[in-house]
Design a protein around this motif. Structure first.
Motif, PDB file in Angstrom:
ATOM      1  N   PRO A 174       0.552  -1.157  -0.241  1.00 59.22           N
ATOM      2  CA  PRO A 174       0.079   0.215   0.025  1.00 59.22           C
ATOM      3  C   PRO A 174       0.957   1.145  -0.221  1.00 59.22           C
ATOM      4  O   PRO A 174       0.178   2.357  -0.806  1.00 59.22           O
ATOM      5  N   LEU A 175       1.926   1.738   0.944  1.00 59.10           N
ATOM      6  CA  LEU A 175       2.545   2.682   0.551  1.00 59.10           C
ATOM      7  C   LEU A 175       3.245   2.601  -0.617  1.00 59.10           C
ATOM      8  O   LEU A 175       3.177   3.961  -1.059  1.00 59.10           O
ATOM      9  N   ALA A 176       3.978   1.919  -1.495  1.00 61.19           N
ATOM     10  CA  ALA A 176       4.358   1.377  -2.929  1.00 61.19           C
ATOM     11  C   ALA A 176       3.578   2.312  -3.707  1.00 61.19           C
ATOM     12  O   ALA A 176       3.294   2.819  -4.825  1.00 61.19           O
ATOM     13  N   HIS A 177       2.351   1.897  -3.228  1.00 65.57           N
ATOM     14  CA  HIS A 177       1.119   2.653  -3.462  1.00 65.57           C
ATOM     15  C   HIS A 177       0.236   4.477  -3.603  1.00 65.57           C
ATOM     16  O   HIS A 177      -0.107   4.697  -4.438  1.00 65.57           O
ATOM     17  N   ILE A 178       1.048   4.265  -2.310  1.00 66.56           N
ATOM     18  CA  ILE A 178       0.125   5.842  -1.765  1.00 66.56           C
ATOM     19  C   ILE A 178       1.152   7.184  -2.119  1.00 66.56           C
ATOM     20  O   ILE A 178       0.581   7.925  -2.043  1.00 66.56           O
ATOM     21  N   LEU A 179       2.518   6.567  -2.458  1.00 67.82           N
ATOM     22  CA  LEU A 179       3.199   7.702  -2.430  1.00 67.82           C
ATOM     23  C   LEU A 179       3.432   8.906  -3.650  1.00 67.82           C
ATOM     24  O   LEU A 179       3.427   9.652  -3.772  1.00 67.82           O
ATOM     25  N   PRO A 180       2.661   7.935  -4.705  1.00 66.69           N
ATOM     26  CA  PRO A 180       2.544   8.628  -6.238  1.00 66.69           C
ATOM     27  C   PRO A 180       1.454   9.399  -6.436  1.00 66.69           C
ATOM     28  O   PRO A 180       0.525   8.743  -6.460  1.00 66.69           O
ATOM     29  N   GLY A 181       2.377  10.518  -6.481  1.00 66.14           N
ATOM     30  CA  GLY A 181       1.071  11.647  -7.253  1.00 66.14           C
ATOM     31  C   GLY A 181       0.986  12.513  -5.357  1.00 66.14           C
ATOM     32  O   GLY A 181       0.420  13.135  -5.417  1.00 66.14           O
ATOM     33  N   ALA A 182       2.703  12.173  -4.137  1.00 62.50           N
ATOM     34  CA  ALA A 182       2.434  13.087  -3.569  1.00 62.50           C
ATOM     35  C   ALA A 182       3.540  14.146  -3.632  1.00 62.50           C
ATOM     36  O   ALA A 182       4.338  13.408  -4.669  1.00 62.50           O
ATOM     37  N   ASP A 183       3.701  15.156  -2.735  1.00 56.12           N
ATOM     38  CA  ASP A 183       4.942  16.153  -2.708  1.00 56.12           C
ATOM     39  C   ASP A 183       5.847  15.377  -2.079  1.00 56.12           C
ATOM     40  O   ASP A 183       5.858  13.837  -1.219  1.00 56.12           O
ATOM     41  N   LEU A 184       6.894  15.528  -2.015  1.00 55.42           N
ATOM     42  CA  LEU A 184       8.198  14.970  -2.066  1.00 55.42           C
ATOM     43  C   LEU A 184       8.372  15.484  -0.484  1.00 55.42           C
ATOM     44  O   LEU A 184       8.467  14.923   0.495  1.00 55.42           O
ATOM     45  N   ALA A 185       7.934  16.721   0.050  1.00 57.51           N
ATOM     46  CA  ALA A 185       8.072  17.629   0.990  1.00 57.51           C
ATOM     47  C   ALA A 185       7.205  15.986   2.109  1.00 57.51           C
ATOM     48  O   ALA A 185       7.352  16.187   3.222  1.00 57.51           O
ATOM     49  N   SER A 186       5.769  15.270   1.222  1.00 61.47           N
ATOM     50  CA  SER A 186       5.104  14.769   2.312  1.00 61.47           C
ATOM     51  C   SER A 186       5.683  13.361   2.451  1.00 61.47           C
ATOM     52  O   SER A 186       4.767  12.423   3.059  1.00 61.47           O
ATOM     53  N   VAL A 187       6.457  13.393   1.806  1.00 55.14           N
ATOM     54  CA  VAL A 187       6.894  11.769   1.347  1.00 55.14           C
ATOM     55  C   VAL A 187       7.507  10.917   3.225  1.00 55.14           C
ATOM     56  O   VAL A 187       7.009   9.917   4.019  1.00 55.14           O
ATOM     57  N   PRO A 188       8.327  11.952   3.623  1.00 48.35           N
ATOM     58  CA  PRO A 188       8.127  11.755   5.275  1.00 48.35           C
ATOM     59  C   PRO A 188       7.229  11.008   6.219  1.00 48.35           C
ATOM     60  O   PRO A 188       6.341  10.271   6.813  1.00 48.35           O
ATOM     61  N   VAL A 189       6.224  12.172   6.119  1.00 50.06           N
ATOM     62  CA  VAL A 189       4.774  11.587   7.145  1.00 50.06           C
ATOM     63  C   VAL A 189       4.274  10.220   6.330  1.00 50.06           C
ATOM     64  O   VAL A 189       3.619   9.763   6.909  1.00 50.06           O
ATOM     65  N   ILE A 190       4.072  10.380   5.033  1.00 49.08           N
ATOM     66  CA  ILE A 190       3.495   8.723   4.579  1.00 49.08           C
ATOM     67  C   ILE A 190       3.955   8.349   4.657  1.00 49.08           C
ATOM     68  O   ILE A 190       3.281   7.301   4.873  1.00 49.08           O
ATOM     69  N   VAL A 191       5.138   7.793   4.486  1.00 47.23           N
ATOM     70  CA  VAL A 191       6.017   7.256   5.510  1.00 47.23           C
ATOM     71  C   VAL A 191       5.458   6.441   6.630  1.00 47.23           C
ATOM     72  O   VAL A 191       5.744   5.008   7.345  1.00 47.23           O
ATOM     73  N   LEU A 192       6.215   7.599   7.476  1.00 50.40           N
ATOM     74  CA  LEU A 192       5.514   7.071   8.876  1.00 50.40           C
ATOM     75  C   LEU A 192       4.122   7.214   9.168  1.00 50.40           C
ATOM     76  O   LEU A 192       3.412   6.351   9.767  1.00 50.40           O
ATOM     77  N   SER A 193       2.996   7.312   7.980  1.00 45.11           N
ATOM     78  CA  SER A 193       1.612   7.121   8.429  1.00 45.11           C
ATOM     79  C   SER A 193       1.014   5.726   8.122  1.00 45.11           C
ATOM     80  O   SER A 193       0.092   5.053   8.940  1.00 45.11           O
ATOM     81  N   ILE A 194       2.166   4.314   8.044  1.00 47.70           N
ATOM     82  CA  ILE A 194       1.992   3.361   7.767  1.00 47.70           C
ATOM     83  C   ILE A 194       2.551   2.312   9.071  1.00 47.70           C
ATOM     84  O   ILE A 194       2.231   1.423   9.139  1.00 47.70           O
ATOM     85  N   ASP A 195       3.153   3.436  10.330  1.00 44.27           N
ATOM     86  CA  ASP A 195       3.773   3.028  10.758  1.00 44.27           C
ATOM     87  C   ASP A 195       5.078   1.875  10.665  1.00 44.27           C
ATOM     88  O   ASP A 195       5.058   0.728  10.878  1.00 44.27           O
ATOM     89  N   PRO A 196       5.897   2.235   9.553  1.00 45.38           N
ATOM     90  CA  PRO A 196       6.845   1.683   9.133  1.00 45.38           C
ATOM     91  C   PRO A 196       7.618   0.352  10.505  1.00 45.38           C
ATOM     92  O   PRO A 196       8.306   1.416  11.507  1.00 45.38           O
ATOM     93  N   CYS A 197       8.199  -0.587  10.503  1.00 44.50           N
ATOM     94  CA  CYS A 197       8.962  -1.577  10.911  1.00 44.50           C
ATOM     95  C   CYS A 197       9.043  -2.315  10.508  1.00 44.50           C
ATOM     96  O   CYS A 197       9.288  -3.557  10.518  1.00 44.50           O
ATOM     97  N   ILE A 198      10.810  -1.631  10.125  1.00 44.07           N
ATOM     98  CA  ILE A 198      11.366  -2.475   8.574  1.00 44.07           C
ATOM     99  C   ILE A 198      12.141  -4.059   9.999  1.00 44.07           C
ATOM    100  O   ILE A 198      12.506  -4.452   8.647  1.00 44.07           O
ATOM    101  N   SER A 199      12.353  -3.320  11.109  1.00 44.55           N
ATOM    102  CA  SER A 199      13.341  -5.176  10.969  1.00 44.55           C
ATOM    103  C   SER A 199      12.211  -6.503  11.655  1.00 44.55           C
ATOM    104  O   SER A 199      12.704  -7.430  11.609  1.00 44.55           O
ATOM    105  N   CYS A 200      10.468  -5.791  11.785  1.00 44.06           N
ATOM    106  CA  CYS A 200       9.492  -6.767  11.967  1.00 44.06           C
ATOM    107  C   CYS A 200       9.786  -7.488  10.266  1.00 44.06           C
ATOM    108  O   CYS A 200       9.228  -8.228   9.925  1.00 44.06           O
ATOM    109  N   THR A 201      10.012  -6.257   9.366  1.00 42.22           N
ATOM    110  CA  THR A 201       9.398  -6.347   8.140  1.00 42.22           C
ATOM    111  C   THR A 201      10.211  -7.639   7.642  1.00 42.22           C
ATOM    112  O   THR A 201       9.956  -8.476   6.580  1.00 42.22           O
ATOM    113  N   GLU A 202      11.880  -7.671   7.405  1.00 44.65           N
ATOM    114  CA  GLU A 202      12.853  -8.068   7.079  1.00 44.65           C
ATOM    115  C   GLU A 202      13.435  -9.602   8.281  1.00 44.65           C
ATOM    116  O   GLU A 202      13.364 -10.795   7.432  1.00 44.65           O
ATOM    117  N   ARG A 203      12.782  -9.347   8.895  1.00 44.78           N
ATOM    118  CA  ARG A 203      13.395 -10.371   9.938  1.00 44.78           C
ATOM    119  C   ARG A 203      14.783 -11.253  10.254  1.00 44.78           C
ATOM    120  O   ARG A 203      14.835 -11.709   8.838  1.00 44.78           O
TER     121      ARG A 203
END
Lengths: 357, 128, 150
Positions: free
Chosen positions: A328-357
């Motif tokens: 979903p993150l890869a889907h909602i980023l297109p169309g956003a301003d560059l300045a909004s990217v950090p807000v959008i990335v954080l809005s999914i509450d990313p936990c990368i160590s979970c993701t990759e294990r």
């Protein structure tokens, strides 16, 4: 003109390493391709050399933020496989600790989120409140972050009546201080300007991309794994929290309200805490296949376990919530301003160590 | 044996997934299990109103599997992960990392496979 | 005169850069917790910044794997001399519970030289602050040696 901007892996707004290749046209993102692998350890494979009891400690370290709930899911799965009946008090204690963990995770996220749109003082406020939750963790279990209380067949530690009184007192202060921030977080003009309508994910897309947790509920789908009534949740009043906006603001609101809900659940659980043993002895080795799901702060978590009758498990498969939220993150980023990217990335509450294990 | 499990031959997989999507199922994930020297199990998990159903597909080592990313974009991460860990190649993937989602360029092996130890020691020496 | 000023400010207000190198987040959030009102390392003049070229102390958490070892080396090389490296947590020290996992190289010191080791799983904020202070003492020694050479 098209530009490709690398975002991460070492980036000031991100506490964790994720890399995004952002293709920009002027200031608008037109494509975002995630690249992972900076935290990959391959810990599912450790099941070959660590026996099923030692794997609890490994599962706790899939992710430090929701460590207790990872161990809970793993233990519930194995108890299911080995047909162990967990004592009632252990179930209630597990629920209390997992809700405390959820509060700590959400407060952490709310702080980072506030930081992502530049409100650093709000970040400090949320983290100040969070320290009280960390104190509860430390007093009741001995550790601030990685709470190692789950064992197969119950829990390792008990909470005394005196501690419960103290916890309830702390929660009262937490609630009061937390509600004081409500006005700023949810109604402030500058916050709304940065979040309302940003990173919109429709209900249909959230469903078809397989989103989980607050991303799913923020888009208007009422699904929370706590509805499965695991641990002591069958004795407690619980309604999933749903918001219909589908944007960053809604996802923030879901998490904000979930903190209050968790406080309520802890109070309910403490009220009904039965007086029984806290663990039972478990004999034998696990055999068979089992799937167990729990709700983590970030969403649905799935464990698939396969035992072969020896003390080493054949396969431990962990599907973590952020793993489901990256598409979903890869889907909602297109169309956003560059300045909004950090807000959008954080809005999914990313936990990368979970993701990759 | 898992609840609500169904064995599906590899050929019918895409059709079956299509059918589930039209019934309103949400894709959860794929689990891969190495059974023995020759076979892998691929478990496709789907969820609808808190019930989980599982499709079990048996795959032979070295075979390719049809990708479901055409129907479900959300499956691209897990398909690439499976390719990294087990070396199972998915055909016609929308976003293919070519076995380099997690692993560095200098590591060429499938870390989650028990069998094929000869290969591992060889590449290990090379990478070190 | 100017050099003396820089040397002094390096000790009195060190700037740190934090790199997450495959940790489970436990140590990361404890490092972040150091910034918050409870522990508040800014009262010691310690500032957390994102740019390695501005930094004096590098805090590394977590194990090193085959992909992020390049990033780690890259960030380390970008930092100006003299620099200090603080490894935090059991994973950063030796690899911790993950040392046998397939894609793990081991502790941070397999890739770059480490000056201070902070143990714990995760390392407590107090311990992390202590580790940074320890690193500063080492930094002061380095500066002294540097002056003697000239």
């Amino acid at each position: 003109m098209k530009n490709i901007i690398p975002f991460g892996p070492q980036h000031p707004v991100l506490p964790e390493p994720i890399h995004l290749s952002l293709t920009l046209e002027d200031e608008i993102v037109i494509e975002a391709v995630p690249a992972l692998g900076y935290v990959h350890r391959g810990l599912e494979k450790l099941a070959d050399i660590r026996d099923f009891n030692q794997m609890i400690q490994v599962c706790e370290r899939v992710c430090g933020i929701c460590s207790m709930i990872h161990a809970l899911c793993y233990c519930q799965g194995l108890e299911d496989m080995m047909k162990v009946e967990v004592p009632e008090r252990a179930k209630f204690l597990r629920t209390i600790w997992s809700e405390i963990h959820r509060m700590h995770s959400h407060l952490l996220w709310l702080g980072l989120y506030a930081d992502s749109f530049g409100l650093e003082s709000l970040f400090m406020q949320f983290w100040k409140i969070r320290e009280r939750i960390m104190d509860i963790n430390e007093v009741t279990t001995g550790s601030r972050v990685i709470v190692s209380v789950n064992i197969i067949g119950g829990v390792r530690r008990d909470i005394s009546a005196e501690q419960i009184r103290w916890i309830l007192g702390e929660l009262k202060i937490v609630e009061k201080e937390f509600i004081a921030l409500q006005e700023t977080m949810n109604n402030e003009y500058t916050v709304k300007k940065r979040t309302v309508g940003i990173g919109y994910l429709s209900k249909e897309l959230a469903h078809s991309l397989g989103a989980a947790g607050a991303v799913l509920r923020g888009s208007g789908i009422s699904q929370d794994m706590r509805q499965l009534k695991y641990a002591a949740l069958s004795h407690l009043d619980f309604e999933p929290i749903v918001e219909y906006g589908g944007d960053c603001y809604s996802r923030g609101l879901v998490r904000f309200r979930e903190v209050l809900q968790s406080i309520d659940l802890v109070r309910q659980a403490v009220d009904k805490l039965p007086d029984t043993e806290i663990s039972v002895k478990v004999k034998g080795n696990p055999e068979g296949e089992v799937i167990n799901r729990v709700e983590q702060p970030r969403g649905e978590c799935l464990y698939y376990l396969k035992g072969n009758g020896t003390k080493f498990l054949d396969r431990v498969r962990i599907r973590t919530p952020t793993f489901a939220n990256v598409p979903p993150l890869a889907h909602i980023l297109p169309g956003a301003d560059l300045a909004s990217v950090p807000v959008i990335v954080l809005s999914i509450d990313p936990c990368i160590s979970c993701t990759e294990r | 044996m898992i609840e609500n499990e169904e064995k599906v031959p590899k050929k019918e997989l895409v059709g079956k997934v299509q059918q589930l999507i039209s019934q309103g199922y949400r894709f959860v994930t794929i689990s891969c299990v190495e059974l023995d020297e020759k076979y892998f199990d691929l478990l496709y998990h789907f969820d609808k109103d808190l019930t989980l159903i599982t499709l079990r597909v048996v795959v032979e080592r070295g075979e390719t599997v049809p990708s479901i990313t055409v129907l479900l974009f959300g499956a691209f991460l897990i398909e690439n992960e499976t390719q990294d860990h087990f070396g199972i190649v998915f055909e016609d993937s929308v976003l293919d990392f070519g076995g380099k989602l997690y692993l560095g360029d200098d590591v060429r092996r499938t870390p989650f496979c028990k069998y094929g130890i000869k290969d591992v020691s060889k590449t290990k020496q090379e990478s070190e | 005169m100017f050099k003396k000023f820089i040397e002094k400010s390096q000790l009195k207000s060190p700037w740190i850069v934090h790199l997450d190198c495959g940790s489970c987040n436990g140590c990361d959030i404890e490092t972040l917790a150091c910034l918050t009102p409870m522990y508040d390392i800014e009262r010691f003049g310690i500032l957390n910044i994102g740019n390695p070229k501005h930094a004096d102390v590098l805090i590394v958490t977590g194990t090193v794997n085959h992909r992020n070892k390049h990033i780690l080396r890259n960030v380390y090389n970008q930092m100006p001399e003299p620099k200090m490296v603080v490894a935090v947590g059991a994973c950063g020290l030796t690899g911790g519970v993950f040392r046998d996992a397939p894609n793990v190289v081991g502790g941070v010191d397999k890739v770059i030289p480490v000056d201070v080791y902070v143990p714990g799983c995760p390392g407590k904020p107090e311990a992390i602050i202590d580790g940074v202070i320890e690193a500063l003492a080492k930094l002061a020694e380095l500066q002294k040696e540097g002056r003697k050479k000239k």
